[in-house]
Design a protein around this motif. Sequence first.
Motif, PDB file in Angstrom:
ATOM      1  N   LYS A 117       0.818  -1.206   0.000  1.00  0.00           N
ATOM      2  CA  LYS A 117       0.000   0.000   0.000  1.00  0.00           C
ATOM      3  C   LYS A 117       0.853   1.257   0.000  1.00  0.00           C
ATOM      4  CE  LYS A 117      -3.648   2.369   2.594  1.00  0.00           C
ATOM      5  NZ  LYS A 117      -4.567   2.303   3.777  1.00  0.00           N
ATOM      6  N   ARG A 118       1.939   1.253   0.788  1.00  0.00           N
ATOM      7  CA  ARG A 118       2.761   2.456   0.923  1.00  0.00           C
ATOM      8  C   ARG A 118       3.756   2.638  -0.209  1.00  0.00           C
ATOM      9  NH1 ARG A 118       5.360   3.989   6.474  1.00  0.00           N
ATOM     10  NH2 ARG A 118       5.683   5.833   5.168  1.00  0.00           N
ATOM     11  N   THR A 119       4.274   1.545  -0.771  1.00  0.00           N
ATOM     12  CA  THR A 119       5.401   1.653  -1.700  1.00  0.00           C
ATOM     13  C   THR A 119       5.162   1.028  -3.069  1.00  0.00           C
ATOM     14  OG1 THR A 119       6.394  -0.438  -1.008  1.00  0.00           O
ATOM     15  CG2 THR A 119       6.935   1.523   0.295  1.00  0.00           C
ATOM     16  N   ALA A 120       4.096   0.264  -3.239  1.00  0.00           N
ATOM     17  CA  ALA A 120       3.814  -0.469  -4.477  1.00  0.00           C
ATOM     18  C   ALA A 120       4.798  -1.604  -4.711  1.00  0.00           C
ATOM     19  CB  ALA A 120       3.802   0.468  -5.699  1.00  0.00           C
ATOM     20  N   LEU A 121       5.627  -1.926  -3.723  1.00  0.00           N
ATOM     21  CA  LEU A 121       6.558  -3.034  -3.869  1.00  0.00           C
ATOM     22  C   LEU A 121       5.838  -4.366  -3.689  1.00  0.00           C
ATOM     23  CD1 LEU A 121       9.707  -1.862  -1.864  1.00  0.00           C
ATOM     24  CD2 LEU A 121       9.580  -2.258  -4.323  1.00  0.00           C
ATOM     25  N   LYS A 122       6.109  -5.297  -4.579  1.00  0.00           N
ATOM     26  CA  LYS A 122       5.598  -6.664  -4.461  1.00  0.00           C
ATOM     27  C   LYS A 122       6.698  -7.506  -3.812  1.00  0.00           C
ATOM     28  CE  LYS A 122       1.668  -6.278  -6.857  1.00  0.00           C
ATOM     29  NZ  LYS A 122       0.332  -6.605  -6.309  1.00  0.00           N
ATOM     30  N   LEU A 123       6.490  -7.918  -2.590  1.00  0.00           N
ATOM     31  CA  LEU A 123       7.488  -8.703  -1.896  1.00  0.00           C
ATOM     32  C   LEU A 123       7.438 -10.147  -2.359  1.00  0.00           C
ATOM     33  CD1 LEU A 123       7.113  -7.317   1.745  1.00  0.00           C
ATOM     34  CD2 LEU A 123       8.607  -6.518  -0.099  1.00  0.00           C
ATOM     35  N   GLY A 124       8.616 -10.715  -2.579  1.00  0.00           N
ATOM     36  CA  GLY A 124       8.701 -12.114  -2.957  1.00  0.00           C
ATOM     37  C   GLY A 124       8.860 -12.978  -1.723  1.00  0.00           C
ATOM     38  N   TYR A 125      10.054 -13.504  -1.540  1.00  0.00           N
ATOM     39  CA  TYR A 125      10.346 -14.365  -0.400  1.00  0.00           C
ATOM     40  C   TYR A 125      10.286 -13.550   0.895  1.00  0.00           C
ATOM     41  CZ  TYR A 125      13.060 -17.435   2.663  1.00  0.00           C
ATOM     42  OH  TYR A 125      13.483 -18.216   3.702  1.00  0.00           O
ATOM     43  N   ILE A 126       9.618 -14.079   1.921  1.00  0.00           N
ATOM     44  CA  ILE A 126       9.545 -13.453   3.238  1.00  0.00           C
ATOM     45  C   ILE A 126       9.852 -14.509   4.294  1.00  0.00           C
ATOM     46  CG2 ILE A 126       7.996 -12.474   4.978  1.00  0.00           C
ATOM     47  CD1 ILE A 126       6.621 -10.897   2.945  1.00  0.00           C
ATOM     48  N   GLU A 127      10.651 -14.117   5.270  1.00  0.00           N
ATOM     49  CA  GLU A 127      10.993 -15.030   6.359  1.00  0.00           C
ATOM     50  C   GLU A 127      11.059 -14.256   7.665  1.00  0.00           C
ATOM     51  OE1 GLU A 127      14.785 -17.761   7.840  1.00  0.00           O
ATOM     52  OE2 GLU A 127      14.528 -17.300   5.716  1.00  0.00           O
ATOM     53  N   GLN A 128      10.435 -14.818   8.700  1.00  0.00           N
ATOM     54  CA  GLN A 128      10.507 -14.179  10.012  1.00  0.00           C
ATOM     55  C   GLN A 128      11.897 -14.379  10.596  1.00  0.00           C
ATOM     56  OE1 GLN A 128       8.397 -14.919  14.276  1.00  0.00           O
ATOM     57  NE2 GLN A 128       6.996 -14.682  12.532  1.00  0.00           N
ATOM     58  N   LEU A 129      12.461 -13.302  11.144  1.00  0.00           N
ATOM     59  CA  LEU A 129      13.812 -13.338  11.677  1.00  0.00           C
ATOM     60  C   LEU A 129      13.835 -13.653  13.165  1.00  0.00           C
ATOM     61  CD1 LEU A 129      15.329 -10.165   9.983  1.00  0.00           C
ATOM     62  CD2 LEU A 129      15.957 -12.526   9.487  1.00  0.00           C
ATOM     63  N   TYR A 130      13.188 -12.793  13.939  1.00  0.00           N
ATOM     64  CA  TYR A 130      13.377 -12.827  15.380  1.00  0.00           C
ATOM     65  C   TYR A 130      12.371 -11.867  15.988  1.00  0.00           C
ATOM     66  CZ  TYR A 130      16.246 -13.044  19.689  1.00  0.00           C
ATOM     67  OH  TYR A 130      16.699 -13.256  20.949  1.00  0.00           O
ATOM     68  N   THR A 131      12.113 -12.016  17.276  1.00  0.00           N
ATOM     69  CA  THR A 131      11.286 -11.054  17.990  1.00  0.00           C
ATOM     70  C   THR A 131      12.196 -10.181  18.836  1.00  0.00           C
ATOM     71  OG1 THR A 131       9.395 -12.548  18.057  1.00  0.00           O
ATOM     72  CG2 THR A 131       9.413 -10.742  19.633  1.00  0.00           C
ATOM     73  N   PHE A 132      12.140  -8.878  18.586  1.00  0.00           N
ATOM     74  CA  PHE A 132      13.015  -7.928  19.259  1.00  0.00           C
ATOM     75  C   PHE A 132      12.186  -7.199  20.322  1.00  0.00           C
ATOM     76  CE2 PHE A 132      14.523  -8.767  15.058  1.00  0.00           C
ATOM     77  CZ  PHE A 132      15.901  -8.890  15.200  1.00  0.00           C
ATOM     78  N   GLY A 133      12.504  -7.443  21.599  1.00  0.00           N
ATOM     79  CA  GLY A 133      11.670  -6.880  22.647  1.00  0.00           C
ATOM     80  C   GLY A 133      12.415  -6.377  23.858  1.00  0.00           C
ATOM     81  N   ASP A 134      13.722  -6.055  23.719  1.00  0.00           N
ATOM     82  CA  ASP A 134      14.483  -5.574  24.863  1.00  0.00           C
ATOM     83  C   ASP A 134      13.847  -4.308  25.443  1.00  0.00           C
ATOM     84  OD1 ASP A 134      16.153  -7.624  24.336  1.00  0.00           O
ATOM     85  OD2 ASP A 134      17.850  -6.419  23.658  1.00  0.00           O
ATOM     86  N   ARG A 135      13.939  -4.156  26.742  1.00  0.00           N
ATOM     87  CA  ARG A 135      13.346  -3.011  27.416  1.00  0.00           C
ATOM     88  C   ARG A 135      13.970  -1.708  26.912  1.00  0.00           C
ATOM     89  NH1 ARG A 135      14.069  -3.077  33.678  1.00  0.00           N
ATOM     90  NH2 ARG A 135      16.206  -2.595  33.035  1.00  0.00           N
ATOM     91  N   GLY A 136      13.116  -0.740  26.613  1.00  0.00           N
ATOM     92  CA  GLY A 136      13.590   0.565  26.182  1.00  0.00           C
ATOM     93  C   GLY A 136      14.028   0.644  24.737  1.00  0.00           C
ATOM     94  N   ARG A 137      13.820  -0.429  23.954  1.00  0.00           N
ATOM     95  CA  ARG A 137      14.371  -0.475  22.598  1.00  0.00           C
ATOM     96  C   ARG A 137      13.723   0.520  21.650  1.00  0.00           C
ATOM     97  NH1 ARG A 137      11.094  -2.717  19.055  1.00  0.00           N
ATOM     98  NH2 ARG A 137      12.812  -2.965  17.587  1.00  0.00           N
ATOM     99  N   GLN A 138      12.495   0.940  21.911  1.00  0.00           N
ATOM    100  CA  GLN A 138      11.819   1.847  20.987  1.00  0.00           C
ATOM    101  C   GLN A 138      10.898   2.804  21.757  1.00  0.00           C
ATOM    102  OE1 GLN A 138      10.901   0.003  17.357  1.00  0.00           O
ATOM    103  NE2 GLN A 138       9.378   1.457  16.717  1.00  0.00           N
ATOM    104  N   ARG A 139      11.360   3.259  22.883  1.00  0.00           N
ATOM    105  CA  ARG A 139      10.540   4.145  23.702  1.00  0.00           C
ATOM    106  C   ARG A 139      10.752   5.593  23.275  1.00  0.00           C
ATOM    107  NH1 ARG A 139      11.007   3.046  29.833  1.00  0.00           N
ATOM    108  NH2 ARG A 139       9.755   1.278  29.154  1.00  0.00           N
ATOM    109  N   LEU A 140       9.683   6.337  23.222  1.00  0.00           N
ATOM    110  CA  LEU A 140       9.720   7.746  22.889  1.00  0.00           C
ATOM    111  C   LEU A 140       9.460   8.568  24.144  1.00  0.00           C
ATOM    112  CD1 LEU A 140       7.631   7.632  19.588  1.00  0.00           C
ATOM    113  CD2 LEU A 140      10.125   7.672  19.809  1.00  0.00           C
ATOM    114  N   PRO A 141       9.888   9.849  24.151  1.00  0.00           N
ATOM    115  CA  PRO A 141       9.640  10.680  25.326  1.00  0.00           C
ATOM    116  C   PRO A 141       8.160  10.697  25.689  1.00  0.00           C
ATOM    117  CG  PRO A 141      11.133  11.787  23.805  1.00  0.00           C
ATOM    118  CD  PRO A 141      10.644  10.547  23.100  1.00  0.00           C
ATOM    119  N   GLY A 142       7.886  10.575  26.994  1.00  0.00           N
ATOM    120  CA  GLY A 142       6.499  10.612  27.452  1.00  0.00           C
ATOM    121  C   GLY A 142       5.781   9.287  27.365  1.00  0.00           C
ATOM    122  N   GLU A 143       6.494   8.206  26.999  1.00  0.00           N
ATOM    123  CA  GLU A 143       5.859   6.897  26.858  1.00  0.00           C
ATOM    124  C   GLU A 143       6.398   5.923  27.907  1.00  0.00           C
ATOM    125  OE1 GLU A 143       4.695   6.591  22.159  1.00  0.00           O
ATOM    126  OE2 GLU A 143       6.664   5.879  22.774  1.00  0.00           O
TER     127      GLU A 143
END
Length: 326
Positions: free
Chosen positions: A65-91
């Motif tokens: 929807k965003r890029t018009a790219l047709k993805l071919g092969y897809i593979e799940q890598l890993y679940t990234f969930g370390d504390r503070g890994r993507q926290r924004l101010p006020g969250e």
Amino acid sequence: MPADAQPATVEIGLNAVIVAVVNRSPRILAVSETDGDARDGLPFGPFDPARHRTFEASLRARVEKRTALKLGYIEQLYTFGDRGRQRLPGEEGKHMVSVGYLALTRTDAENNERLAEAGAHWRDWYGYLPWEDWRQGRPEILDEAILPALARWEIGQAVEEKSVSSAQRRARLRLAFGLDDFPWDEERVLERYELLYEAGLVREAVIDGHCRSPGGPAVGLAMRHDHRRIVATAVARLRGKIKYRPVVFELMPPEFTLTHLQATVEAISGQHLHKQNFRRLVEGAELVEATGGTLASTGGRPAALFRFRRQILDERPAPGLKVGGR
């Protein structure tokens, strides 16, 4: 938990390392935000179970929807969930868990126009991981910056790591960076990045508060959050995958020359491959077949065109191109 403490809100998001090879350059799709942070990030979006049954379906729909790219092969890598890994101010009560994916695609002019509209662009992955590119020989950055700084880190004893001996650090360095009698293993991409992070040689380590000051000159382009770690995970996975699955052909046009195929494998593996040895490898693997067509070459005779021989999927359990040290 204290009685008045608020429970953390956990959100599930999807990060994609979308890979294409263009002009012998292994590229990943990066996005820029408008919040003043100039660092690249990976395409990201929340998982909406009300709209999509699976993570993969959600990822494909969002990217297309965003890029018009047709993805071919897809593979799940890993679940990234370390504390503070993507926290924004006020969250303070929010915790983001991302499911990382490796996705392969091809590019064309129409896609690039849509990408620009979406604030996305292709980046050579060796801009983020310059020590991984051995196609022109041993990277200068290793001996000029990385290994001297890691040697200082090896004998240093940070207060929080007094239980870690110099010998233990040395053992990790030898294995990851091919020191002493160990060979360079092109698949140990994540181990090398993790060591550079621990030693404070990537900007993310300082930004995250892992270390108070850099352990040496910052190497490679920094990314948002832990996205460079996700990229390192994807590169390692793809380098290993091409050895026993024919995923490299997801990056190739329907017809190609063997020179083009070799350049693509070299781009992914980060290694220079001997032309005749590579052609013998391809012939022995029986992964391609001649189309009967040719491609006119500048200054030489026309090159034969080939295509992926799909029958190999029914003939062999692990068809791939076994290049590299493993």
